[in-house]
Design an enzyme around this catalytic site. Structure first.
Site, PDB file in Angstrom:
ATOM      1  N   HIS A  45       8.640  12.146  22.697  1.00 12.51           N
ATOM      2  CA  HIS A  45       9.636  13.126  23.138  1.00 12.51           C
ATOM      3  C   HIS A  45       9.667  14.384  22.281  1.00 12.51           C
ATOM      4  O   HIS A  45      10.284  15.380  22.665  1.00 12.51           O
ATOM      5  CB  HIS A  45      11.030  12.487  23.166  1.00 12.51           C
ATOM      6  CG  HIS A  45      11.170  11.452  24.234  1.00 12.51           C
ATOM      7  ND1 HIS A  45      11.008  11.735  25.571  1.00 12.51           N
ATOM      8  CD2 HIS A  45      11.438  10.128  24.170  1.00 12.51           C
ATOM      9  CE1 HIS A  45      11.177  10.624  26.285  1.00 12.51           C
ATOM     10  NE2 HIS A  45      11.432   9.629  25.452  1.00 12.51           N
ATOM     11  N   ARG A  70       5.075   8.088  16.608  1.00 10.36           N
ATOM     12  CA  ARG A  70       5.299   7.481  17.918  1.00 10.36           C
ATOM     13  C   ARG A  70       4.370   8.148  18.919  1.00 10.36           C
ATOM     14  O   ARG A  70       4.354   9.375  19.055  1.00 10.36           O
ATOM     15  CB  ARG A  70       6.761   7.645  18.367  1.00 10.36           C
ATOM     16  CG  ARG A  70       6.959   7.053  19.772  1.00 10.36           C
ATOM     17  CD  ARG A  70       8.416   6.816  20.100  1.00 10.36           C
ATOM     18  NE  ARG A  70       9.153   8.041  20.379  1.00 10.36           N
ATOM     19  CZ  ARG A  70      10.388   8.052  20.891  1.00 10.36           C
ATOM     20  NH1 ARG A  70      11.006   6.906  21.153  1.00 10.36           N
ATOM     21  NH2 ARG A  70      10.997   9.187  21.103  1.00 10.36           N
ATOM     22  N   GLU A 149      13.020  -1.414  24.862  1.00  5.35           N
ATOM     23  CA  GLU A 149      14.030  -0.471  25.354  1.00  5.35           C
ATOM     24  C   GLU A 149      14.252  -0.594  26.857  1.00  5.35           C
ATOM     25  O   GLU A 149      14.697   0.352  27.496  1.00  5.35           O
ATOM     26  CB  GLU A 149      13.690   0.972  24.941  1.00  5.35           C
ATOM     27  CG  GLU A 149      12.248   1.402  25.169  1.00  5.35           C
ATOM     28  CD  GLU A 149      11.946   2.813  24.620  1.00  5.35           C
ATOM     29  OE1 GLU A 149      12.857   3.535  24.204  1.00  5.35           O
ATOM     30  OE2 GLU A 149      10.759   3.183  24.646  1.00  5.35           O
ATOM     31  N   ASP A 175      17.325   4.471  25.755  1.00  2.00           N
ATOM     32  CA  ASP A 175      16.711   3.911  26.966  1.00  2.00           C
ATOM     33  C   ASP A 175      17.275   2.531  27.281  1.00  2.00           C
ATOM     34  O   ASP A 175      17.490   2.195  28.452  1.00  2.00           O
ATOM     35  CB  ASP A 175      15.192   3.837  26.811  1.00  2.00           C
ATOM     36  CG  ASP A 175      14.542   5.173  27.120  1.00  2.00           C
ATOM     37  OD1 ASP A 175      14.853   5.748  28.178  1.00  2.00           O
ATOM     38  OD2 ASP A 175      13.753   5.655  26.299  1.00  2.00           O
TER      39      ASP A 175
HETATM   40  C1  3PY Z   1      15.601   5.501  22.607  1.00  2.00           C
HETATM   41  O1  3PY Z   1      16.713   5.440  22.069  1.00  2.00           O
HETATM   42  O2  3PY Z   1      15.377   5.235  23.790  1.00  2.00           O
HETATM   43  C2  3PY Z   1      14.482   5.939  21.809  1.00  2.00           C
HETATM   44  O3  3PY Z   1      13.384   5.938  22.282  1.00  2.00           O
HETATM   45  C3  3PY Z   1      14.766   6.398  20.412  1.00  2.00           C
HETATM   46  O4  3PY Z   1      14.254   7.655  20.231  1.00  2.00           O
HETATM   47 MG    MG Z   2      13.277   5.617  24.310  1.00  2.00          MG
END
Ligand code: 3PY
Ligand code: MG
Length: 255
Positions: A45, A70, A149, A175
């Protein structure tokens, strides 16, 4: 420095990471000099690309701190390239199936554990390790963190943790909150997320692997370090800059 994250995790103390998404290597270099235990670059991101990550690596390594990165979703080839460049570990987002976890692990580990291809030229130069020493130890010190997530991922967290070559889970609370609310909204501190966070720490402990998480505020980071996470990433560089600007401006204007 390529071994530094493994050593940090083995120390048993919770590690606080900076989290960088601004496409400028001077920023992670600057934050590495502060009292963070490591620095993470976000290629999912954040706006940082591979070239910027490459340039940030020696600057971070010069401080002796480990660098994590990441990758974008499913971009496991980049995971291997980051290790070649000298990253201490990689976070892979959206690991939702056992197949995702296995493919990620294979990109992170040399045979016989995985399928990582040989070519860690920058990592050798940065670490000063001889090729045979690097090869002998790389699978142990290159940390693979699988992001949990989604509902699917949370349901198989034990299997993900048990996957050979996976060193831990990284929980994405934002997420996960979307998934656990069936798409009703984003609330990284919802009741369901809080329960999942404690569950993840407990399952990682049981598996003898690492639990990591993202925190959007310093208060949240403090709480999550207390709750047993091994790595808490405090993000982001953008938020840090904005919070600093707002605090300074407020004071300067006599607020
Ligand atoms: C989330 O919280 O979904 C993440 O990927 C953290 O950056
Ligand atoms: Mg995320």
């Amino acid at each position: 420095p390529v071994t530094a994250l493994r050593e940090g995790l083995d120390s048993g103390k919770p590690l606080l990471s900076a989290w960088c998404g601004i496409p400028e290597p001077a920023i992670p270099a600057l934050l590495a000099k502060e009292d963070f235990d490591l620095v993470t670059l976000d290629m999912q991101h954040g706006a940082v690309d591979f070239a910027q990550t490459l340039r940030a690596l020696p600057l971070i390594a010069a401080t002796g701190k480990p660098m994590l990165a990441r990758i974008p979703v499913g971009d496991f080839a980049t995971a291997s390239r980051l290790l070649d460049a000298g990253a201490c570990g990689v976070i892979a987002p959206m690991i939702n199936t056992l197949d995702d976890a296995q493919r990620f692990a294979r990109a992170m580990k040399f045979p016989p554990k995985g399928e990582r291809s040989w070519g860690p030229h920058a990592a050798l130069a940065l670490s000063g390790l001889a090729p045979d020493a690097y090869f002998a130890q790389a699978n142990a010190f290159s940390i693979a963190l699988a992001m949990v997530e989604t509902r699917e991922s949370l349901a198989i967290i034990d299997e993900i943790l048990a996957t050979s070559g996976i060193d831990g889970v990284f929980i994405g609370p934002a997420d996960l909150s979307i998934a656990l609310s069936d798409g009703r909204g984003v609330d990284a501190q919802s009741r369901e997320v809080e329960t999942a966070l404690d569950h993840a720490v407990a399952r990682a402990r049981e598996a003898g692997k690492a639990a990591a998480v993202y925190a959007a505020t310093p208060e949240r980071a403090a709480a999550l370090m207390q709750r047993g996470f091994d790595i808490v990433a405090l993000g982001s560089d953008v938020n840090l800059l904005r919070a600093g600007a707002q605090a300074w401006i407020g004071t300067a204007r006599g607020g």
